[in-house]
Enzyme design. Sequence first.
Site, short mmCIF file in Angstrom:
data_model
loop_
_atom_site.label_atom_id
_atom_site.label_comp_id
_atom_site.label_asym_id
_atom_site.label_seq_id
_atom_site.Cartn_x
_atom_site.Cartn_y
_atom_site.Cartn_z
CE LYS A 1 -3.58 2.48 2.44
NZ LYS A 1 -4.54 2.49 3.52
CE LYS B 1 -5.97 1.89 -0.81
NZ LYS B 1 -6.30 2.10 0.55
C1 PBG Z 1 -7.56 3.40 5.31
C2 PBG Z 1 -7.80 3.25 3.85
C3 PBG Z 1 -7.57 4.18 2.83
C4 PBG Z 1 -8.02 3.59 1.66
C5 PBG Z 1 -8.46 2.31 1.99
N1 PBG Z 1 -8.29 2.12 3.36
C6 PBG Z 1 -7.10 5.58 2.87
C7 PBG Z 1 -5.75 5.92 3.31
O1 PBG Z 1 -4.91 5.07 3.59
O2 PBG Z 1 -5.51 7.11 3.42
C8 PBG Z 1 -8.02 4.23 0.30
C9 PBG Z 1 -9.08 3.74 -0.63
C10 PBG Z 1 -9.37 4.63 -1.78
O3 PBG Z 1 -8.73 5.67 -2.01
O4 PBG Z 1 -10.29 4.26 -2.50
N2 PBG Z 1 -6.25 3.19 5.70
ZN ZN Z 2 -5.90 3.95 7.76
#
Ligand code: PBG
Ligand code: ZN
Length: 330
Positions: free
Chosen positions: A199, A252
């Site tokens: 991520k 992601k």
């Molecule tokens: C929470 C989370 C996020 C997303 C999924 N879970 C946001 C972040 O990490 O700031 C992003 C999903 C999206 O942008 O569609 N940690």
């Molecule tokens: Zn988060």
Amino acid sequence: MSDRIITAHRPRRLRRNAIIRDLVAETRLNPDGLIQPYFVCDGSDIREEIKGLPGINRESVDKLIESIAEDMKLGVKRVMLFGVTDRKDEQASSAVSDDNPALRACRELKQKFGEDLFVSADVCLCGYTDHGHCGLLENEGVNNDDSVEVLTEMALTLARVGCDCVAPSDMMDGRIGSIRQALERDGFTNTLIMAYTAKYSSAYYGPFREAAQSSPKFGDRKSYQMDFRNTKEALVELELDLSEGADIVMVKPALAYLDIIAAFREISSAPVAAYNVSGEYTAVKLMAQAGLGDEKALTLENLTAMTRAGASIILSYHTRDILKNGWLND
Ligand code: PBG
Ligand code: ZN
């Protein structure tokens, strides 16, 4: 006609018409691999469109159940839940409390739909902390191991109400192993873990943070989410998550990270998921709204590219539109 032979090598033969193109297509977007995300909030009788995510709502549990029942008629069978609440504190206590909206939704969905619906839920603290970071703070920094304890409790709480799959998105070290051990210890041997393995710290999460009201109040997420300059670091995360017990590994965002998806496909013994994030979705919606592109064409090009790169599972806000409009049927 001249008698000169220009070439006998004509790749265009296989592109002559749709029936031939379909015959030789190498990649097909699989509707069974699609997961639709939902935002579930406190209260009742609430359904409000999220400004930054056209077509996606924030809903209270009662309305969410209705929406998902409708979506199931369209063919939606797999969902991902994100809780949204105003009840935030330093310890993220509402993440593990009985009235966490995602938890309540999960319980009701599994009671109502049983095995007809695959329910996964995000495991992270950013929607529940008053500072908006994904873990607990200590001296302005995020304390890894304290955060893992709460995340593990959150995953267990979800498993107890029947959640099919927990999806930790926090990026703390060791959380997959900790969650897996806790699940096994408490007898939840069938609960899947879909790890947000690679991520990245990304500007493409903008619309989501508005939707989930989860922006950090200070600083950024760079001390836990990955640096987009790095590939090898993603392979380290992959090795760790697999060895700690992840069933599915995720990359992601998706579009700027197709190389990472391809690397995972090559190496991973587990299925690879791609998260087609909020900014990627909204970019398509806004282009289409402005008359600068066709929504179906843009959507299918993007999701097919993720499939081609090696993702067999795609989390996408487009799922409902794809199924509703029958975009994969023709
Ligand atoms: C929470 C989370 C996020 C997303 C999924 N879970 C946001 C972040 O990490 O700031 C992003 C999903 C999206 O942008 O569609 N940690
Ligand atoms: Zn988060």
